[in-house]
Design a protein around this motif. Structure first.
Motif, PDB file in Angstrom:
ATOM      1  N   ILE A 145       0.835  -1.208   0.000  1.00  0.00           N
ATOM      2  CA  ILE A 145       0.000   0.000   0.000  1.00  0.00           C
ATOM      3  C   ILE A 145       0.864   1.250   0.000  1.00  0.00           C
ATOM      4  N   VAL A 146       1.902   1.258   0.839  1.00  0.00           N
ATOM      5  CA  VAL A 146       2.785   2.424   0.896  1.00  0.00           C
ATOM      6  C   VAL A 146       3.463   2.638  -0.454  1.00  0.00           C
ATOM      7  N   ALA A 147       3.912   1.549  -1.085  1.00  0.00           N
ATOM      8  CA  ALA A 147       4.564   1.675  -2.394  1.00  0.00           C
ATOM      9  C   ALA A 147       3.597   2.256  -3.426  1.00  0.00           C
ATOM     10  N   ARG A 148       2.370   1.775  -3.453  1.00  0.00           N
ATOM     11  CA  ARG A 148       1.386   2.296  -4.415  1.00  0.00           C
ATOM     12  C   ARG A 148       1.033   3.748  -4.111  1.00  0.00           C
ATOM     13  N   LEU A 149       0.973   4.110  -2.832  1.00  0.00           N
ATOM     14  CA  LEU A 149       0.717   5.502  -2.457  1.00  0.00           C
ATOM     15  C   LEU A 149       1.794   6.415  -3.026  1.00  0.00           C
ATOM     16  N   CYS A 150       3.058   5.997  -2.873  1.00  0.00           N
ATOM     17  CA  CYS A 150       4.167   6.832  -3.347  1.00  0.00           C
ATOM     18  C   CYS A 150       4.236   6.874  -4.869  1.00  0.00           C
ATOM     19  N   SER A 195       9.043   9.821  -4.109  1.00  0.00           N
ATOM     20  CA  SER A 195       9.016  10.399  -2.771  1.00  0.00           C
ATOM     21  C   SER A 195       7.719  10.024  -2.061  1.00  0.00           C
ATOM     22  N   PHE A 196       7.708  10.207  -0.754  1.00  0.00           N
ATOM     23  CA  PHE A 196       6.480  10.012  -0.002  1.00  0.00           C
ATOM     24  C   PHE A 196       5.637  11.273  -0.172  1.00  0.00           C
ATOM     25  N   PRO A 197       4.374  11.141  -0.597  1.00  0.00           N
ATOM     26  CA  PRO A 197       3.560  12.347  -0.840  1.00  0.00           C
ATOM     27  C   PRO A 197       3.263  13.091   0.455  1.00  0.00           C
ATOM     28  N   GLY A 198       3.400  14.399   0.417  1.00  0.00           N
ATOM     29  CA  GLY A 198       3.163  15.217   1.593  1.00  0.00           C
ATOM     30  C   GLY A 198       1.689  15.359   1.909  1.00  0.00           C
ATOM     31  N   PRO A 199       1.361  15.828   3.099  1.00  0.00           N
ATOM     32  CA  PRO A 199      -0.047  15.976   3.484  1.00  0.00           C
ATOM     33  C   PRO A 199      -0.804  16.950   2.600  1.00  0.00           C
ATOM     34  N   GLU A 200      -0.128  17.997   2.105  1.00  0.00           N
ATOM     35  CA  GLU A 200      -0.802  18.964   1.241  1.00  0.00           C
ATOM     36  C   GLU A 200      -1.301  18.302  -0.040  1.00  0.00           C
ATOM     37  N   ARG A 201      -0.509  17.372  -0.577  1.00  0.00           N
ATOM     38  CA  ARG A 201      -0.922  16.664  -1.791  1.00  0.00           C
ATOM     39  C   ARG A 201      -2.122  15.753  -1.508  1.00  0.00           C
ATOM     40  N   LEU A 202      -2.082  15.018  -0.432  1.00  0.00           N
ATOM     41  CA  LEU A 202      -3.151  14.068  -0.140  1.00  0.00           C
ATOM     42  C   LEU A 202      -4.412  14.755   0.360  1.00  0.00           C
ATOM     43  N   ALA A 203      -4.256  15.938   0.950  1.00  0.00           N
ATOM     44  CA  ALA A 203      -5.422  16.658   1.469  1.00  0.00           C
ATOM     45  C   ALA A 203      -6.373  17.083   0.361  1.00  0.00           C
ATOM     46  N   GLU A 204      -5.887  17.144  -0.868  1.00  0.00           N
ATOM     47  CA  GLU A 204      -6.719  17.536  -2.001  1.00  0.00           C
ATOM     48  C   GLU A 204      -7.584  16.386  -2.514  1.00  0.00           C
ATOM     49  N   LEU A 205      -7.346  15.175  -2.018  1.00  0.00           N
ATOM     50  CA  LEU A 205      -7.982  13.988  -2.556  1.00  0.00           C
ATOM     51  C   LEU A 205      -9.200  13.583  -1.733  1.00  0.00           C
ATOM     52  N   THR A 206      -9.912  12.604  -2.233  1.00  0.00           N
ATOM     53  CA  THR A 206     -11.026  11.988  -1.517  1.00  0.00           C
ATOM     54  C   THR A 206     -10.662  10.525  -1.241  1.00  0.00           C
ATOM     55  N   PRO A 207     -11.368   9.876  -0.320  1.00  0.00           N
ATOM     56  CA  PRO A 207     -11.112   8.448  -0.122  1.00  0.00           C
ATOM     57  C   PRO A 207     -11.269   7.640  -1.407  1.00  0.00           C
ATOM     58  N   GLN A 208     -12.175   8.067  -2.278  1.00  0.00           N
ATOM     59  CA  GLN A 208     -12.367   7.346  -3.536  1.00  0.00           C
ATOM     60  C   GLN A 208     -11.117   7.426  -4.420  1.00  0.00           C
ATOM     61  N   ASP A 209     -10.394   8.549  -4.319  1.00  0.00           N
ATOM     62  CA  ASP A 209      -9.161   8.690  -5.095  1.00  0.00           C
ATOM     63  C   ASP A 209      -8.108   7.671  -4.683  1.00  0.00           C
ATOM     64  N   LEU A 210      -8.204   7.182  -3.446  1.00  0.00           N
ATOM     65  CA  LEU A 210      -7.220   6.222  -2.942  1.00  0.00           C
ATOM     66  C   LEU A 210      -7.622   4.775  -3.217  1.00  0.00           C
ATOM     67  N   ARG A 220      -8.927   2.362   5.582  1.00  0.00           N
ATOM     68  CA  ARG A 220      -7.852   3.284   5.978  1.00  0.00           C
ATOM     69  C   ARG A 220      -7.807   4.523   5.102  1.00  0.00           C
ATOM     70  N   ALA A 221      -8.415   4.485   3.901  1.00  0.00           N
ATOM     71  CA  ALA A 221      -8.394   5.638   2.992  1.00  0.00           C
ATOM     72  C   ALA A 221      -8.996   6.867   3.672  1.00  0.00           C
ATOM     73  N   ARG A 222     -10.102   6.676   4.358  1.00  0.00           N
ATOM     74  CA  ARG A 222     -10.762   7.803   5.029  1.00  0.00           C
ATOM     75  C   ARG A 222      -9.863   8.371   6.130  1.00  0.00           C
ATOM     76  N   TYR A 223      -9.157   7.510   6.816  1.00  0.00           N
ATOM     77  CA  TYR A 223      -8.267   7.960   7.883  1.00  0.00           C
ATOM     78  C   TYR A 223      -7.081   8.753   7.316  1.00  0.00           C
ATOM     79  N   ILE A 224      -6.525   8.259   6.197  1.00  0.00           N
ATOM     80  CA  ILE A 224      -5.390   8.951   5.564  1.00  0.00           C
ATOM     81  C   ILE A 224      -5.787  10.362   5.142  1.00  0.00           C
ATOM     82  N   ILE A 225      -6.947  10.485   4.506  1.00  0.00           N
ATOM     83  CA  ILE A 225      -7.398  11.796   4.030  1.00  0.00           C
ATOM     84  C   ILE A 225      -7.646  12.733   5.202  1.00  0.00           C
ATOM     85  N   ASP A 226      -8.282  12.240   6.253  1.00  0.00           N
ATOM     86  CA  ASP A 226      -8.547  13.095   7.420  1.00  0.00           C
ATOM     87  C   ASP A 226      -7.229  13.547   8.052  1.00  0.00           C
TER      88      ASP A 226
END
Length: 285
Positions: free
Chosen positions: A140-145, A158-173, A181-187
């Motif tokens: 999961i971490v590899a696919r996230l990056c 690189s590991f994506p920063g919070p600013e990049r992920l904050a723009e997304l929705t759980p569906q994007d993940l 865990r997608a909802r937790y990551i976005i929050d």
């Protein structure tokens, strides 16, 4: 006071740098004890890993370490702290080994060091780790990056920063296959990006307050909070409790850790965790 080592001077080589006479450090033990998820063992026994936007190819021969492609500046400014190479683990193990259980745990894997990872990367990784095994976490971490990180030399990301992920929705993940865990990551990303959760402040806040800040994130309980504090904020007094540690404490430390261990509880936890998880019969003592 945390024991510190005298500074070891790296030596430049034609392909990177070499560190000689580094005690109490073993790559296999450190990188395979459940505290990190972006390192892969190579056929020759070396490791390739990424932290933030830094990649590293490191190998070991006894107490000598070779960083291929790493400059002296990058080592001094990043990897030395990441591998916690200024802390005197020999003295810490001597203190912990006053207890017979810790003596056995330290002797079983004497080369473990607690990595000093980037706070956001640690928080996000341990959110992903919930109710998961190491293989799936790494995937999961590899696919996230790969999906949301920036490309680095060598085909890494690189590991994506919070600013990049904050723009997304759980569906994007959804392509990450991280489930609930997608909802937790976005929050978490939104709270960190907005400043509601100030990760740098967690390095100095009183521990109960630091936990309270992190557990305000959806899906973050005390275990994930303590992992983020220990591995991402250098809070070595933190003692994350998962199923393995709960079982170990009930069997081996029913009265809790001895008080003299508490300043290094997180380091003690890492020895205990690896010991009871991988050493047959360790819970029978």
């Amino acid at each position: 006071m945390t024991p510190t080592l005298q500074k070891k001077q790296p030596v430049s080589t034609h392909c990177g740098i070499m560190l000689e006479n580094i005690p109490d450090f073993d790559l296999d033990q450190t990188l395979n004890c459940g505290q990190c998820f972006r390192w892969d063992r190579q056929p020759d026994g070396s490791y390739i890993g990424i932290s933030q936007n830094h990649s590293c190819h490191i190998s070991q021969k006894g107490s000598t370490f070779y960083f291929e492609g790493t400059t002296l500046e990058e080592y001094e400014n990043f990897w030395k702290d990441y591998f916690d190479l200024t802390r005197d683990y020999g003295k810490i193990k001597s203190l912990l080994s006053q207890n017979p259980v810790l003596r056995s745990a330290c002797a079983y894997a004497p080369g473990i060091r607690v990595l000093r990872q980037e706070p956001w990367e640690a928080l996000c990784s341990f959110i992903i780790s919930q109710n998961n095994n190491v293989g799936r976490i790494k995937g999961i971490v590899a696919r996230l990056c790969e999906t949301f990180g920036d490309p680095l030399d060598g085909g890494y990301f690189s590991f994506p920063g919070p600013e990049r992920l904050a723009e997304l929705t759980p569906q994007d993940l959804a392509p990450l296959r991280c489930g609930f865990r997608a909802r937790y990551i976005i929050d978490a990303a939104q709270k960190v990006a907005s400043g509601q959760v100030d990760l740098e402040s967690l390095k100095v806040l009183p521990l109960p307050q630091a936990r309270e800040v992190l557990t305000a994130i959806t899906g973050v309980g005390n275990k994930v909070a303590d992992c983020a504090l220990l591995y991402g904020c250098g809070r070595i007094e933190c003692f994350p409790v998962d199923v393995w540690i709960k079982r170990a404490m009930e069997r081996l430390f029913p009265k809790g850790l001895p008080k003299y261990m508490l300043p290094w509880a997180g380091i003690a936890q890492q020895y205990i965790f690896h010991y009871v998880r991988t050493c047959p019969g360790s819970l029978e003592g």
